[in-house]
Design a protein around this motif. Structure first.
Motif, PDB file in Angstrom:
ATOM      1  N   ASN A 146       0.694  -1.225   0.005  1.00 58.63           N
ATOM      2  CA  ASN A 146       0.088   0.129   0.030  1.00 58.63           C
ATOM      3  C   ASN A 146       0.743   1.314  -0.064  1.00 58.63           C
ATOM      4  O   ASN A 146       0.316   2.441   0.404  1.00 58.63           O
ATOM      5  N   ALA A 147       2.259   1.124  -0.352  1.00 59.91           N
ATOM      6  CA  ALA A 147       2.972   2.313  -0.500  1.00 59.91           C
ATOM      7  C   ALA A 147       3.415   2.711  -2.012  1.00 59.91           C
ATOM      8  O   ALA A 147       2.991   1.601  -2.834  1.00 59.91           O
ATOM      9  N   ILE A 148       3.868   3.712  -2.505  1.00 59.37           N
ATOM     10  CA  ILE A 148       4.015   3.970  -3.763  1.00 59.37           C
ATOM     11  C   ILE A 148       5.254   3.562  -4.198  1.00 59.37           C
ATOM     12  O   ILE A 148       6.623   3.386  -3.733  1.00 59.37           O
ATOM     13  N   ASN A 149       5.236   2.683  -5.555  1.00 60.11           N
ATOM     14  CA  ASN A 149       6.400   2.157  -6.072  1.00 60.11           C
ATOM     15  C   ASN A 149       7.054   3.240  -6.910  1.00 60.11           C
ATOM     16  O   ASN A 149       6.454   3.870  -7.815  1.00 60.11           O
ATOM     17  N   PRO A 150       8.192   3.685  -6.672  1.00 57.05           N
ATOM     18  CA  PRO A 150       9.047   4.812  -7.076  1.00 57.05           C
ATOM     19  C   PRO A 150       9.188   4.543  -8.687  1.00 57.05           C
ATOM     20  O   PRO A 150       9.065   5.592  -9.431  1.00 57.05           O
ATOM     21  N   ALA A 151       9.189   3.455  -9.121  1.00 56.07           N
ATOM     22  CA  ALA A 151       9.499   2.883 -10.468  1.00 56.07           C
ATOM     23  C   ALA A 151       8.181   3.320 -11.311  1.00 56.07           C
ATOM     24  O   ALA A 151       8.416   3.476 -12.289  1.00 56.07           O
ATOM     25  N   THR A 152       7.184   3.232 -10.873  1.00 55.75           N
ATOM     26  CA  THR A 152       5.882   3.629 -11.469  1.00 55.75           C
ATOM     27  C   THR A 152       5.141   4.816 -10.951  1.00 55.75           C
ATOM     28  O   THR A 152       4.352   5.149 -11.828  1.00 55.75           O
ATOM     29  N   GLY A 153       5.318   5.163  -9.722  1.00 59.04           N
ATOM     30  CA  GLY A 153       4.633   6.262  -9.295  1.00 59.04           C
ATOM     31  C   GLY A 153       3.337   5.835  -8.748  1.00 59.04           C
ATOM     32  O   GLY A 153       2.327   6.597  -8.184  1.00 59.04           O
ATOM     33  N   LYS A 154       2.828   4.641  -8.872  1.00 63.72           N
ATOM     34  CA  LYS A 154       1.796   3.939  -8.500  1.00 63.72           C
ATOM     35  C   LYS A 154       1.893   3.205  -7.132  1.00 63.72           C
ATOM     36  O   LYS A 154       2.869   2.881  -6.795  1.00 63.72           O
ATOM     37  N   LEU A 155       0.799   2.834  -6.535  1.00 64.95           N
ATOM     38  CA  LEU A 155       0.971   1.866  -5.387  1.00 64.95           C
ATOM     39  C   LEU A 155       1.596   0.781  -5.774  1.00 64.95           C
ATOM     40  O   LEU A 155       1.204   0.324  -6.886  1.00 64.95           O
ATOM     41  N   TRP A 156       2.620   0.055  -5.094  1.00 64.09           N
ATOM     42  CA  TRP A 156       3.044  -1.274  -5.432  1.00 64.09           C
ATOM     43  C   TRP A 156       1.991  -2.295  -5.358  1.00 64.09           C
ATOM     44  O   TRP A 156       1.964  -3.030  -6.529  1.00 64.09           O
ATOM     45  N   GLY A 157       0.944  -2.243  -4.671  1.00 66.73           N
ATOM     46  CA  GLY A 157      -0.286  -3.444  -4.868  1.00 66.73           C
ATOM     47  C   GLY A 157       0.452  -4.695  -5.200  1.00 66.73           C
ATOM     48  O   GLY A 157       1.536  -5.226  -4.373  1.00 66.73           O
TER      49      GLY A 157
END
Lengths: 394, 394
Positions: free
Chosen positions: A111-122
């Motif tokens: 539930n944190a942001i994945n810096p590589a995508t700018g989206k939630l890791w999910g």
């Protein structure tokens, strides 16, 4: 001591956030390039930095192990054991408690942001293993300037992290306290986890783990998962004593709550499903299933612990059927075979696996006595340990 | 004996359908005005009608207990025990096996037409209890002209029906064989049932039980329910021996099947969810929860059996943790206290609760020996029972 004084004496600090930029290679083959860990501390680090204790959380746990934050109605999950004068005595020890990677309480996870995508890791958050967690915890220790822990302590999944500390970082841990744990899951343990995972993953609101984007969450699945978990946390006898076959009201010959135990499970399941992240629950059950440190040593657990230097305390609870006393004795026997210093106590308790979270006089005494001799000397403390005055660092 | 000869000797007859027009008042307060029971028979009824044995099925069972129907790949669920020369010997006994009311294999139940509405009963089918089943079985016995059973036999939920026969129809049962059963569920037993029910009822395809009208079925929920059940049917040791921590393939660090036990549970769950009716599963778990014959006698089980006249055989299995040997001994102790004729055998078995369905030499010998003295005399057979020649009806 008043509640306020007790809180002051606890010296709760945090939650803090530590950011790490050195890539962390994971067992699954992926690498976390950047990650953050949320942690709290209780007590005060001494000048010699020899009184640090790491507390590792179990499935469903987080960094908030003791004390109250403003507005809290309940204290941290191990408040019964961590505090001034308690079994993990914050008058003597500097206690660190973190939220593990993949968690859902602030550390980098689904539930944190994945810096590589700018989206939630999910669901794209990489699968974690207990050694991955221990490596990340060692980085946190570096960050805090702690070379060697006086003790690493944990119950259940937390106890797996403790075992792994003793195996992977033998010179950084003086005492290992493994509570209500096991050297590996049984087929039945895996089976319960699998049903819990299937419950979550077959919930239509799961959306292959992308429920965040659908503005929903797999509440029903997570509720079922927690209900199943709860059955395994309580002993049959404890459940019987607590609920028996008591009826909530008259038999209604329908599917509303009739028996008290139904009410309890639904309540527990609902609460949990509103507060916990399903992707985190999934990956934590997988970390449990994967844990098997002896796998790399042809199943020889004694050989697995060959390099460990710490003192060990293994604690089990008589009515624990999730990880029975026999599982703890497997660890003890391996340590004896490996010629390690090990104490083992089986606590008589009616509370099943849950006992590791509850107050119990003998449990507290055992923990306290063992820890009275714990202080992190720079190397093996067998010979120059000062039993009379633990505060005089050797 | 060849397979064909064995089938001929089994003398499988049915499935038959018996229709009943006398209203059946149920414990829940409702009345079934008309109902049908589907049953099969094996062996031949003797002239004295004294060799009839009723077999009662458990959760998930049905009337097809032995032999093969055309096209069957597998025989009936208790084929290991019912047949010529087997423990329930069809050369001697006329065995009757029915599908209970509320079932989904032909007897009146949720997936049958409600004559009052012309539609499927669905979730409006009344809640059943074990006594309701026993009353309906007594009507079936009337229909077949059987005044008194030589024996009523059942395992698990089937064993609850046997106990109820001995309590409610003391003059219609000569021998009661209660296998792997309990005098009432524990809180933990109810808890597992409740999770199974929640799994079914929270499946969006359940549609409050009207899934038939939506041309669907709650497959995921029923699959989960069965997976949970399977964990409780096998002993931890049996599961460990059968599957251990064996990997199906290499670790994939994902949620596909990794461990063999996962594969087994998914397979079993899927199969069941394609063949069983969810409403039936729900009401059968409720019948389990409600079973508590001593409730009407202030919890005094001995007093509950006061009027029973039959001989009792109670069988438990050492590794059964669903209904442990201790639960069987509660029945035994009550029967001893009530001064009844009771034999008790605890069979050493690694197979857990499932053992009651499996072949086992001692189990078969115990059943066979007990039944060798079983023939339905018109009244209490204590004194004029002919041990030397069971075929000579007394």
């Amino acid at each position: 001591m008043t509640h306020t004084d007790s809180q002051t004496a606890l010296n709760l600090s945090g939650p803090h956030r530590a950011a790490f930029d050195e890539p962390l290679a994971l067992a699954c083959g992926q690498t976390l390039e950047h990650y953050e860990l949320v942690y709290e501390t209780y007590g005060t680090l001494n000048e010699q930095r020899s009184n640090a204790v790491l507390v590792c959380h179990a499935l469903g746990g987080n960094h908030h192990a003791a004390g109250f934050h403003e507005g809290d109605r309940k204290p941290g999950w191990w408040d019964k054991h961590i505090g001034p004068g308690k079994s993990i005595d914050t008058d003597r020890f500097f206690v660190i408690s973190l939220n593990n990677l993949g968690g859902c309480h602030g550390s980098t996870g689904p539930n944190a942001i994945n810096p590589a995508t700018g989206k939630l890791w999910g669901p794209e958050f990489p699968m974690m293993t207990v050694p991955d967690w221990v490596h990340s915890q060692a980085r946190l220790a570096d960050h805090l300037g702690i070379e060697r822990f006086a003790a690493v302590i944990g119950g259940s999944l937390g106890g797996m992290q403790v075992q792994t500390w003793a195996i992977l970082y033998p010179d950084r841990i003086a005492n290992a306290i493994v509570i209500a744990s096991t050297p590996r899951l049984s087929a039945q343990n895996i089976a319960f986890n699998e049903v819990a995972r299937q419950a979550i993953r077959s919930d239509p609101d799961f959306h292959e783990g992308w429920y965040y984007q659908h503005d929903t969450r797999p509440r029903h699945g997570l509720k079922l998962a927690r209900m199943i978990g709860h059955i395994t946390y309580l002993s049959e006898a404890a459940m019987g004593r607590k609920f028996g076959r008591d009826l909530r009201s008259a038999l209604n010959f329908g599917y509303d709550v009739e028996f008290e135990i139904e009410s309890y499970l639904r309540y527990q399941g609902n609460n949990f499903s509103n507060s916990f992240d399903a992707n985190t629950y999934l990956l934590m059950t997988k970390a449990l299933d994967y844990f098997d440190p002896a796998r790399d040593h042809n199943g020889d657990l004694a050989a697995t612990f060959a390099k460990s230097q710490c003192r060990f305390l293994i604690i089990s609870f008589s009515s624990d059927w999730r990880f029975t006393p026999a599982r703890s004795r497997e660890i003890v026997e391996a340590l004896v075979e490996a010629d390690k210093r090990v104490s083992y106590v089986n606590i008589e308790s009616p509370h099943g696996h849950d006992a590791f979270l509850l107050p119990d006089e003998r449990y507290e005494t055992v923990l306290k006595n063992f820890l009275s001799h714990a202080m992190a000397a720079p190397s093996d403390d067998t010979h120059h340990h000062n039993r009379g005055n633990d505060h005089a660092a050797s």
